[in-house]
Write a protein that holds these residues in place. Structure first.
Motif, short mmCIF file in Angstrom:
data_model
loop_
_atom_site.label_atom_id
_atom_site.label_comp_id
_atom_site.label_asym_id
_atom_site.label_seq_id
_atom_site.Cartn_x
_atom_site.Cartn_y
_atom_site.Cartn_z
N VAL A 206 0.84 -1.19 0.00
CA VAL A 206 0.00 0.00 0.00
C VAL A 206 0.88 1.26 0.00
O VAL A 206 0.75 2.13 -0.85
N TYR A 207 1.78 1.33 0.94
CA TYR A 207 2.50 2.58 1.18
C TYR A 207 3.70 2.82 0.25
O TYR A 207 3.89 3.93 -0.23
N ALA A 208 4.51 1.80 0.02
CA ALA A 208 5.72 2.01 -0.78
C ALA A 208 5.35 2.34 -2.22
O ALA A 208 5.93 3.23 -2.85
N THR A 209 4.34 1.63 -2.74
CA THR A 209 3.93 1.87 -4.12
C THR A 209 3.37 3.29 -4.27
O THR A 209 3.63 3.98 -5.25
N ARG A 210 2.62 3.71 -3.27
CA ARG A 210 2.01 5.05 -3.31
C ARG A 210 3.09 6.13 -3.18
O ARG A 210 3.02 7.17 -3.84
N PHE A 211 4.09 5.84 -2.36
CA PHE A 211 5.16 6.81 -2.14
C PHE A 211 5.93 7.08 -3.44
O PHE A 211 6.13 8.24 -3.83
N ILE A 212 6.34 6.02 -4.12
CA ILE A 212 7.16 6.23 -5.32
C ILE A 212 6.32 6.90 -6.42
O ILE A 212 6.80 7.78 -7.14
N LYS A 213 5.05 6.53 -6.46
CA LYS A 213 4.16 7.16 -7.44
C LYS A 213 3.99 8.65 -7.11
O LYS A 213 4.00 9.50 -8.00
N ALA A 214 3.84 8.94 -5.83
CA ALA A 214 3.66 10.34 -5.41
C ALA A 214 4.88 11.19 -5.79
O ALA A 214 4.75 12.36 -6.14
N LEU A 215 6.05 10.55 -5.78
CA LEU A 215 7.25 11.29 -6.18
C LEU A 215 7.27 11.55 -7.68
O LEU A 215 8.10 12.30 -8.18
N GLY A 216 6.35 10.90 -8.40
CA GLY A 216 6.29 11.07 -9.85
C GLY A 216 7.14 10.06 -10.60
O GLY A 216 7.36 10.18 -11.80
N SER A 217 7.61 9.06 -9.88
CA SER A 217 8.48 8.07 -10.54
C SER A 217 7.73 6.78 -10.83
O SER A 217 6.99 6.28 -9.97
N PRO A 218 7.90 6.22 -12.02
CA PRO A 218 7.27 4.92 -12.35
C PRO A 218 8.11 3.74 -11.85
O PRO A 218 7.71 2.59 -11.99
N ASN A 219 9.28 4.04 -11.26
CA ASN A 219 10.27 2.98 -11.04
C ASN A 219 10.07 2.20 -9.75
O ASN A 219 10.83 2.31 -8.80
N TYR A 220 9.04 1.37 -9.76
CA TYR A 220 8.77 0.49 -8.64
C TYR A 220 9.14 -0.94 -9.05
O TYR A 220 8.76 -1.42 -10.12
N TYR A 221 9.91 -1.62 -8.19
CA TYR A 221 10.38 -2.97 -8.54
C TYR A 221 10.24 -3.93 -7.35
O TYR A 221 10.24 -3.50 -6.20
N THR A 222 10.21 -5.21 -7.67
CA THR A 222 10.08 -6.22 -6.62
C THR A 222 11.18 -7.28 -6.73
O THR A 222 11.88 -7.36 -7.73
N HIS A 223 11.24 -8.10 -5.68
CA HIS A 223 12.30 -9.12 -5.61
C HIS A 223 12.11 -10.23 -6.63
O HIS A 223 12.98 -11.08 -6.78
N HIS A 224 10.98 -10.25 -7.34
CA HIS A 224 10.70 -11.37 -8.24
C HIS A 224 11.72 -11.53 -9.36
O HIS A 224 11.76 -12.56 -10.02
N VAL A 225 12.57 -10.51 -9.55
CA VAL A 225 13.60 -10.62 -10.59
C VAL A 225 14.53 -11.80 -10.30
O VAL A 225 15.10 -12.40 -11.20
N ALA A 226 14.66 -12.13 -9.01
CA ALA A 226 15.49 -13.28 -8.64
C ALA A 226 14.60 -14.38 -8.09
O ALA A 226 15.02 -15.19 -7.27
N CYS A 227 13.35 -14.41 -8.54
CA CYS A 227 12.44 -15.45 -8.06
C CYS A 227 11.68 -16.03 -9.23
O CYS A 227 12.18 -16.89 -9.93
N ASN A 228 10.45 -15.56 -9.47
CA ASN A 228 9.62 -16.26 -10.45
C ASN A 228 9.19 -15.41 -11.64
O ASN A 228 8.20 -15.72 -12.29
N ASN A 229 9.91 -14.34 -11.96
CA ASN A 229 9.47 -13.49 -13.07
C ASN A 229 9.57 -14.18 -14.44
O ASN A 229 8.78 -13.88 -15.32
N SER A 230 10.51 -15.10 -14.63
CA SER A 230 10.58 -15.79 -15.93
C SER A 230 9.35 -16.67 -16.11
O SER A 230 8.71 -16.67 -17.16
N ARG A 231 9.05 -17.42 -15.06
CA ARG A 231 7.85 -18.26 -15.13
C ARG A 231 6.62 -17.41 -15.43
O ARG A 231 5.83 -17.73 -16.31
N ASP A 232 6.49 -16.31 -14.67
CA ASP A 232 5.29 -15.48 -14.83
C ASP A 232 5.21 -14.89 -16.23
O ASP A 232 4.13 -14.79 -16.81
N THR A 233 6.37 -14.50 -16.78
CA THR A 233 6.37 -13.95 -18.13
C THR A 233 5.83 -15.01 -19.10
O THR A 233 4.99 -14.73 -19.96
N GLY A 234 6.29 -16.24 -18.92
CA GLY A 234 5.81 -17.33 -19.78
C GLY A 234 4.32 -17.60 -19.58
O GLY A 234 3.57 -17.71 -20.56
N PHE A 235 3.89 -17.68 -18.35
CA PHE A 235 2.48 -17.99 -18.07
C PHE A 235 1.55 -16.85 -18.51
O PHE A 235 0.51 -17.08 -19.09
#
Lengths: 207, 252, 728
Positions: free
Chosen positions: C153-182
């Motif tokens: 809730v808060y971190a996503t809102r904070f970065i958006k409030a700053l005007g930045s689209p650059n929100y990222y999660t740990h999934h880059v080293a977890c399941n993002n490849s699978r999710d991209t495929g699915f």
């Protein structure tokens, strides 16, 4: 000044000593009569020590010894040095381990402070069993001339200074904090030597 | 005769250590003490290999050597079937440790009521207190694969037989470890391989000398010499007569 | 003289009297005895959630006189169902650990950390942030987290409030490849209905190692019902007691196996033609592509004999739709190889060919809890930033919301990313090469870490802001999707041990104010929570009392195939989106990036049941298990070790192009000879974490800083190492 008030001042000095150093405590340390008064109030001799450090190096020394921001920071919190709880029903694996926060001593201290009415205004460093809090409470009891309670408090909540002295010694043999803590320990030991318990007090066998 | 038994089915254990941690929680054990030890058994060669995790704790013998050799009578049988240590009576003499045919009784540094460190026999209690209150031992209640199950003695024996039949195809050497020589046990094991693979003796027994000690020498000696002296003498006897020497702790 | 003049007394003695306390109560021993004897009065039961891993199982915390007393699994929570794993029990000891962050800290010029006040921290961070945004624009700021309810809730809102689209999660080293495929085939990631399935294949995923209690009991249930279970893994993992067959596949070739299985279904006409007819597009193109992927071809690639592949594919087809390839998390294709996204596509499509989607024993898209949100009229939400999230142009297929977190250090090195916030994230040890991270984060003007312990990432930060542990704070209400959705709450079980810590909701609110965007943070956590439960017809009081409430009216509909969340609304065997991004429309064989040769090995990694990422490594009771059983060792195939004169528990040196590590070795017949395996929880270097430091090594040190072409993932298994015995 009566002896118990001298002792009260001694404890208040120590309560300040274990907070990040500022001008007030430095003024005391750098006073020419400091050693004499200290030894008089405590009835013990200060081991020979180092030169008086500058305030800024005292600050650095405090940070490197006690600050949680320094690696291997030495804890000034009683719970850390004692088994977490003696409650036999606590179903937690660390129940009897040392090195944990908010153990029985903290819980007891919090109770005492609340009951006595010694409220802490919000203070970021406030842990109920921080050495400075214990010392301040001890000073308060002396002032109120509650000797039995003072003896109990000191013998039960400051009986870990051996460990604190050792921890400081391990990190810095020539530290002013080491010498001063050794002296406090000697002073406290006078009260803890017969391992006061309530039962003994009741039997009036205080030594 | 106790009423409960625990079955440890090693063919269902995934080695997640949840039982160890739940047990430490229940019994207030520090991180480096555990009533449960683990050993892994690998049989065969790549790629035809079987892996079994063996989770091992006190067996709670019906005819317990530790109970017999204890000079303090600190070890007793509970009505649940558990063999339990009264740490207040224990003096840390280590007879139980030296004489346990399974190497499960251990003397370790424990805290007494005043918080002092003292050497005391320290082993699985089969969560005797919980069981007396109608609950399940901590390890069994946290095991989500049902590798540890607890229940009425006869039901558990039946369950073990049933599981044995089910796993025989996959593990031809599978067997139920419930050694007769100690009168049967209240923790029984469904082993996937011969007991020796897990450092267990097929024919573990209560040594006759222990029976003699318990039933004759000890009461007499205590009467004449007092407990402490007997403890010293008992140490010599027990070491000489039936000390197995160093136990090999599987997996530790 | 001894009494200092201007004292900063902790306790105020104005109306105090020592007479208020009896001498008996002053005696700690007698006081303890009476306080702990009074059990009924002292014990409270607080339902909350675990934070030992991302499953965040429900649990019941019992406290006695305000301190933690014992823990149990929450019977109503869909993931714990009444039991807890070792981490669940053990991680809670974090509360009372000495090695936690206790106060805000700032890195000084000499590199040391000094405690500072919150006011100073917020002001300095806010000022710096405003300066950076003024000079370089909001796109030069990023926020990264391993999401938890409040952060969502808060971190996503904070970065958006700053005007930045650059929100990222740990999934880059977890399941993002699978999710991209699915995502680009069946429009999302369903969950396998394991308990009711008759034939289950796991590829890399191990329920016995990456524990979720409910999953493990579902598998035990399936076995009881006679299901056949296959594990495909270069390592005979800890699920193997529940598996009928182990396929020791060559690491990185899972794609070839699945393509060949698809080939069999087509060749023998065993797929669910009706399902394909009604719900799929591009099947003809796919058919054409997989014609070449014969089992004989796959045998050469995977090392699994052709007959086995044929048998398994045929058996699965016969039991369809109660046959399934489990979707996995990181497993073998979450972020592991160059071909992992294609493996994700192939797995999703193979399941579709079995027609198992939304069928009992197959893939189920769960119902979601449908939480409410803040009223935008009352609490204005920040606008969506104009700029595109950095990395989206490079990796257009990657899951949009989560982004590619390793873009942050890459852009930092290029001088484009100037500020980063890391919340509940040890990216510098967990997401990509630690050396690279160190160099990159040192280039930035502002790095802030919000966490509970001094992680490797915190040690690369200008400011470190301490949170209370998950047992000492309230979090935002969370929804758990599934067969029956649930609404859950993490709530404070014990008082804050370190009074100078602040929960994330307060930190982000204050940071927003200090950065000049406080107008988006006029609500409290309780305001949000009320809004979240409002549409469910549940009050916060009820939720506080129960902790976890199953939503009986939010159940997955079984038997009805849903519209798929893809451009065509159907299962996409051929994807225009893939083609537009410059890849093949249909899944195609792609070999792994690197291959071991001449006695070198692929370094692979995976989870152990007692740890979670690197966050539990400093918990003494969990780390003690590692130490008792040498669980930090490198696994090596016994025959391979023999060739090199290596014996069990020998010390070996593991060296790659990136690093060299020394560790003890565990010889085993449970491992494919081409790989060596290292558990993923070790190699802590932070000197502040004394229990964990120096145990084992981190695989990430060996992984080059690189990106999987389709999903941007870290390709954590694309690394070759040499292993040699170290002379004592």
């Amino acid at each position: 000044m009566p002896d118990h008030m001298k002792q009260r001042d001694l404890l208040l000095f120590y309560a300040e000593l274990y907070k990040p150093p500022g001008d007030a405590v430095y003024e005391v340390i750098s006073h020419p009569d400091f050693r004499t008064e200290l030894e008089q109030a405590s009835g013990a001799a200060l081991n020979d020590c180092c030169d008086l450090p500058s305030l800024s190096s005292l600050k650095e020394e405090f940070r490197s010894l006690f600050s949680s921001s320094s690696q291997n920071g030495i804890s000034l919190i009683e719970s850390f040095y004692k088994p977490w709880t003696t409650d036999q029903t606590a179903a937690l694996p660390f129940a009897q381990s040392k090195g944990m926060m908010m153990g029985d001593p903290a819980w007891h201290m919090r109770y005492l402070l609340e009951e006595i009415g010694l409220n802490s205004s919000y203070d970021p460093m406030f842990y109920p069993d921080h050495i400075s809090v214990i010392l301040e409470l001890a000073a308060f009891l002396l002032e109120e001339q509650e000797t039995d309670k003072f003896t109990l408090l000191v013998s039960q909540h400051l009986n870990w200074l051996d460990d604190l002295v050792e921890a400081i010694r391990k990190q810095k043999k020539d530290s002013l904090y080491l010498k001063l803590t050794e002296l406090l320990n000697k002073f406290v030991n006078e009260f803890t030597i017969c391992n006061q318990s309530f039962d003994r007090l009741k039997e009036d066998s205080v030594c | 005769m106790g009423q409960y038994r625990m079955l440890v089915d090693v063919t269902k254990c995934i080695g997640c250590y949840s039982c160890r941690v739940a047990c430490q929680m229940e019994n207030d054990l520090p991180p480096d003490q555990s009533y449960i030890s683990f050993c892994e058994v690998e049989k065969g060669e790549y790629p035809n290999v079987e892996w079994v995790m063996h989770r091992f704790s006190c067996l709670h013998c019906e005819d317990a050597v530790c109970e017999k050799v204890c000079p303090q009578n600190a070890i007793s049988y509970s009505q649940t079937g558990a063999v339990v240590v009264d740490q207040e009576q224990c003096i840390g003499c280590e007879y139980c440790e030296k004489n346990c045919p399974f190497g499960r009784a251990k003397v370790e540094l424990c805290q007494d009521k005043e918080g002092n460190s003292v050497s005391r026999a320290n082993k699985c209690t089969l969560c005797n207190g919980k069981v007396l209150e109608g609950m399940t031992p901590a390890c069994a209640s946290t095991c989500y694969t049902e590798a540890i199950v607890f229940g009425e003695s006869d039901e558990i024996l039946q369950k073990a037989e049933q599981r044995l039949a089910e796993v025989k195809d996959r593990y031809p050497d599978a067997n139920i470890y419930n050694p007769e020589g100690v009168g049967g046990t209240h923790t029984i094991y469904l082993l996937a391989h011969k007991p020796e693979e897990y450092d267990l003796e097929s024919d573990a027994t209560t040594p006759a000398s222990a029976i003699i000690w318990k039933d004759y020498a000890q009461p007499l000696g205590k009467l004449l010499l007092g407990a402490t002296t007997m403890a010293v003498i008992g140490g010599a006897i027990s070491n000489r007569l039936f000390n197995k020497g160093e136990h090999h702790e599987g997996g530790e | 003289m001894l009494k200092p003049v201007s004292r900063r007394s902790f306790i105020k003695a104005s109306a105090a009297t020592a007479a208020a306390v009896s001498l008996t109560s002053f005696d700690m021993h007698s006081w303890m005895a009476s306080a702990s004897a009074d059990e009924k009065a002292a014990i409270s039961k607080i339902p909350t959630t675990c934070n030992g891993c991302s499953s965040q199982c429900g649990m019941i915390a019992y406290t006695k006189n305000g301190r933690l007393w014992k823990l149990e699994g929450h019977p109503d929570h869909p993931r714990s169902k009444g039991t807890l794993c070792a981490r669940g029990h053990g991680y809670a000891t974090l509360i009372y650990s000495k090695e936690r962050l206790e106060q805000p800290m700032k890195r000084m010029e000499n590199g040391k950390y000094e405690p500072i006040s919150w006011e100073q921290a917020f002001k300095e961070i806010g000022d710096k942030l405003k300066e950076i945004i003024k000079e370089h624009g909001p796109e030069s700021v990023a926020l990264v987290q391993d999401p938890r309810p409040t952060g969502n809730v808060y971190a996503t809102r904070f970065i958006k409030a700053l005007g930045s689209p650059n929100y990222y999660t740990h999934h880059v080293a977890c399941n993002n490849s699978r999710d991209t495929g699915f995502n680009h085939t069946i429009g999302g990631v369903p969950s396998a209905d394991i308990a009711n399935s008759s034939y289950i294949m796991f590829i890399g995923r191990s329920y016995g190692d990456g524990i979720r209690p409910s999953s493990m009991s579902a598998l035990a249930q399936a076995k009881e019902n006679g299901a056949k279970v296959i594990i495909v893994d270069p390592r005979k993992n800890n699920t193997s007691p529940f598996a009928d067959q182990w396929l020791p596949i060559r690491p990185g070739t899972d794609l070839a196996l699945v393509l060949a299985m698809a080939h069999i279904l087509i060749e023998k006409d065993l797929y669910d033609a009706g399902f394909i007819e009604d719900h799929a597009t591009g099947f003809e193109e796919f058919k054409k592509e997989v014609k070449q992927y014969t089992p004989e071809w796959a045998e050469k690639v995977t090392g699994i004999d052709a007959q086995t592949i044929k048998t398994i594919a045929t058996d699965m087809a016969q039991l369809k739709p109660k046959a399934v390839i489990e979707q996995s998390w990181r497993g073998a294709f979450g972020c592991n190889y160059k071909n992992s996204t294609e493996t994700g596509r192939a797995v999703a499509l193979f399941n579709a060919m079995l027609g198992n989607i939304q069928q009992e024993g197959g893939y189920i898209f769960g119902a979601s809890a449908g939480l409410g949100d803040l009223d935008p009229d009352q609490f204005p939400a920040p606008q969506e930033p104009d700029a595109v999230k950095d990395g989206e142009e490079d990796f257009p297929l990657a899951p949009r919301g989560r982004g590619v977190a390793n873009i942050v250090p890459l852009r930092a090195k290029e001088g484009k990313m100037k500020a980063a916030f890391y919340h509940h994230s040890n990216a510098a040890l967990g997401y990509g090469n630690p050396e690279y991270y160190k160099e990159a984060l040192n280039e930035m003007d502002l790095v802030v870490t919000i966490d509970v312990q001094m992680s490797e990432t915190a040690l690369l930060s200008h400011y470190v802001l301490p949170e209370p542990s998950y047992m000492e704070r309230d979090d935002a209400v969370d929804g758990v999707g599934g067969g029956t959705a649930a609404v859950v709450l993490r709530q404070k079980a014990v008082d804050r041990v370190h009074p100078n810590t602040k929960p994330a909701d307060e930190i982000f609110t204050e940071l927003a104010k200090a950065s000049g965007v406080g107008e988006y943070f006029t609500f409290t956590l309780e305001d949000y929570n009320k809004a979240a439960v409002e549409p469910l017809g549940i009050t916060m009081d009820e939720l506080r009392e129960k902790g976890s409430i199953p939503l009986e009216d939010k159940k997955a509909e079984i038997g009805t195939v849903p519209e798929f969340n893809t451009p065509s609304g159907k299962v996409e065997f051929a994807s225009q989106t893939f083609e537009d991004a410059g890849f093949n429309a249909v899944p195609t064989w792609i070999p792994p990036l690197v291959e071991p040769k001449n006695g070198s090995y692929r370094l692979t990694t995976g989870k152990q049941a007692i740890h979670s990422h690197t966050q539990t490594a400093n918990i003494p009771m969990l780390m003690q298990i590692t130490k008792d059983y040498d669980l930090e060792r490198l696994w090596m195939n016994r025959q391979e070790a023999k060739k090199k004169g290596i014996q069990d528990s020998d010390l070996v040196e593991v060296s790659s192009d990136s690093a060299s590590s020394t560790v003890k070795v565990k010889l085993t017949d449970r491992l494919h000879p081409e790989t060596v395996y290292i558990p993923s929880h070790y190699g802590i270097t932070s000197k502040y974490l004394t229990t964990a430091k120096g145990v084992g090594f981190s695989y990430m040190e060996h992984v080059p800083f690189h990106f999987q072409p389709m999903s941007g993932c870290s390709m954590i298994h694309e690394v070759i190492v040499d292993v040699r015995k170290v002379d004592a």
